[in-house]
Design a protein around this motif. Structure first.
Motif, PDB file in Angstrom:
ATOM      1  N   GLY A  94       6.264  -0.208  -2.740  1.00  9.04           N
ATOM      2  CA  GLY A  94       7.512   0.082  -3.440  1.00  9.04           C
ATOM      3  C   GLY A  94       8.474  -1.075  -3.524  1.00  9.04           C
ATOM      4  N   ARG A  95       8.068  -2.255  -3.033  1.00 13.94           N
ATOM      5  CA  ARG A  95       8.961  -3.422  -3.042  1.00 13.94           C
ATOM      6  C   ARG A  95       8.340  -4.543  -3.858  1.00 13.94           C
ATOM      7  NH1 ARG A  95      10.413  -6.531   2.506  1.00 13.94           N
ATOM      8  NH2 ARG A  95       8.600  -7.771   1.872  1.00 13.94           N
ATOM      9  N   GLU A 117      15.346   0.396  -6.592  1.00 10.91           N
ATOM     10  CA  GLU A 117      16.643  -0.192  -6.271  1.00 10.91           C
ATOM     11  C   GLU A 117      17.371   0.579  -5.178  1.00 10.91           C
ATOM     12  OE1 GLU A 117      18.995  -1.280  -9.682  1.00 10.91           O
ATOM     13  OE2 GLU A 117      17.246  -1.949 -10.811  1.00 10.91           O
ATOM     14  N   ALA A 118      16.613   1.126  -4.242  1.00  6.94           N
ATOM     15  CA  ALA A 118      17.215   1.858  -3.118  1.00  6.94           C
ATOM     16  C   ALA A 118      18.119   0.928  -2.320  1.00  6.94           C
ATOM     17  CB  ALA A 118      16.130   2.440  -2.220  1.00  6.94           C
ATOM     18  N   VAL A 140      19.613  -5.914   2.026  1.00  7.92           N
ATOM     19  CA  VAL A 140      20.258  -6.110   0.724  1.00  7.92           C
ATOM     20  C   VAL A 140      19.604  -5.153  -0.276  1.00  7.92           C
ATOM     21  CG1 VAL A 140      20.787  -8.506   1.277  1.00  7.92           C
ATOM     22  CG2 VAL A 140      18.718  -7.974   0.011  1.00  7.92           C
ATOM     23  N   THR A 141      20.164  -5.041  -1.447  1.00 14.25           N
ATOM     24  CA  THR A 141      19.646  -4.071  -2.414  1.00 14.25           C
ATOM     25  C   THR A 141      18.877  -4.761  -3.527  1.00 14.25           C
ATOM     26  OG1 THR A 141      21.409  -2.524  -1.856  1.00 14.25           O
ATOM     27  CG2 THR A 141      20.258  -2.160  -3.943  1.00 14.25           C
ATOM     28  N   VAL A 142      19.532  -5.579  -4.329  1.00 17.52           N
ATOM     29  CA  VAL A 142      18.855  -6.358  -5.373  1.00 17.52           C
ATOM     30  C   VAL A 142      19.175  -7.822  -5.105  1.00 17.52           C
ATOM     31  CG1 VAL A 142      18.590  -6.792  -7.834  1.00 17.52           C
ATOM     32  CG2 VAL A 142      18.983  -4.458  -7.032  1.00 17.52           C
ATOM     33  N   SER A 143      18.336  -8.483  -4.320  1.00 15.09           N
ATOM     34  CA  SER A 143      18.572  -9.880  -3.967  1.00 15.09           C
ATOM     35  C   SER A 143      18.460 -10.725  -5.228  1.00 15.09           C
ATOM     36  CB  SER A 143      17.547 -10.340  -2.928  1.00 15.09           C
ATOM     37  OG  SER A 143      17.846 -11.639  -2.477  1.00 15.09           O
TER      38      SER A 143
END
Length: 281
Positions: A94-95, A117-118, A140-143
């Protein structure tokens, strides 16, 4: 509307990560979702496209030739003869990878994010040329955008959903003392990729903002470049004198994309950039 040119006409789903490679005189950029690494030589107009087997967040030149690729399952090295090997393999369901940048010391700072985008599902890590990996920022969320001041003592960073560009003190030991450089107002979009110019000012591409902004080192808004497509994703200076600002864009999620959405735009003579180091690996 700012006067611009189309450097590379394309229909990238998620154009990202423009990097000027001074060793070859080429611009390198990626289509994250299209799984493609592009190069463009403005002197000849020659373009190349290489397909990757995974979503690719960034591609950076290596000191000995070839590329470092920030891929879904980790960081891989592509040799000049196209041989591939993993430098750091860390698949997480999922990443995926996102933006990356090379620090003045030649280390690679590579970011990740969750596909959904969790909140807190992403990371920012520092990798040496030997493959030693240190987690610099968990949760972090969206690096996204990463850049350094001309003297290398400050690092700028955007975790996109926070709407902030933050600044850290930076040295060989890492980063510390996080604080906010600027917060983007609600109706102006989200901070995405960024670059730092020779005067130490920070240029930030605004996702869903259709613009690139220049901020002074004290966080004052100095300049706004407005563009016709809303999903401006990242920017860098290139060309022989590092005075041309290249801007990547995206088509994904747009019900009616502008004709230049997904293309690479350029604003000649926009400023003066810093030479970007190659990854030491």
């Amino acid at each position: 509307m700012t006067s611009y040119e189309v450097a590379v006409r394309a229909e990238a789903a998620l154009g990202e990560g423009p990097t000027w490679d001074p060793a070859t005189g080429r611009l390198i950029w990626v289509d994250v979702l299209g799984m493609r690494v592009h190069t463009y030589d403005p002197s000849s107009g020659r373009r190349t496209i290489r397909t990757t087997e995974q979503h690719v967040g960034a591609a950076k030149p290596r000191a000995g030739g070839g590329l470092a690729l920030n891929l879904r399952d980790g960081v891989g090295l592509l040799d000049p003869d196209d041989t591939f090997r993993w430098l750091h393999h860390e698949p997480v369901p999922g990443r995926r990878a996102n933006d990356a940048a090379v620090a003045p010391d030649g280390s690679l700072w590579a970011g990740t994010m969750r596909y959904d985008e969790a909140t807190g599902g992403g990371t920012l890590s520092r990798l040496t040329g030997a493959g030693e990996t240190r987690l610099a920022l968990p949760g972090v969320t969206v690096s996204n955008g990463i850049g350094w001041s001309p003297d290398g003592r400050l690092m700028y960073y955007a975790d996109t959903p926070t709407r902030r560009v933050d600044v850290f003190d930076h040295d060989t030991e890492g980063i510390r003392n996080r604080r906010t450089l600027v917060e983007i107002e609600q109706d102006a979009g989200f901070p995405d990729g960024l670059t730092v110019d020779a005067e130490g000012c920070v240029w930030v591409a605004l996702w869903d903002g259709g613009a690139v902004r220049r901020y002074t080192p004290s966080g004052d808004l100095d300049r706004v470049l407005t563009l016709p497509t809303p999903r401006t994703t990242a920017c860098t200076f290139g060309g022989p004198d590092l005075t041309d600002l290249y801007i990547t864009t995206a088509r994904t999620g747009l019900p009616a994309p502008h004709p230049v959405s997904g293309s690479v735009l350029v604003i000649p003579g926009a400023g003066k950039g810093l030479p970007q180091p190659a990854f030491a690996g």
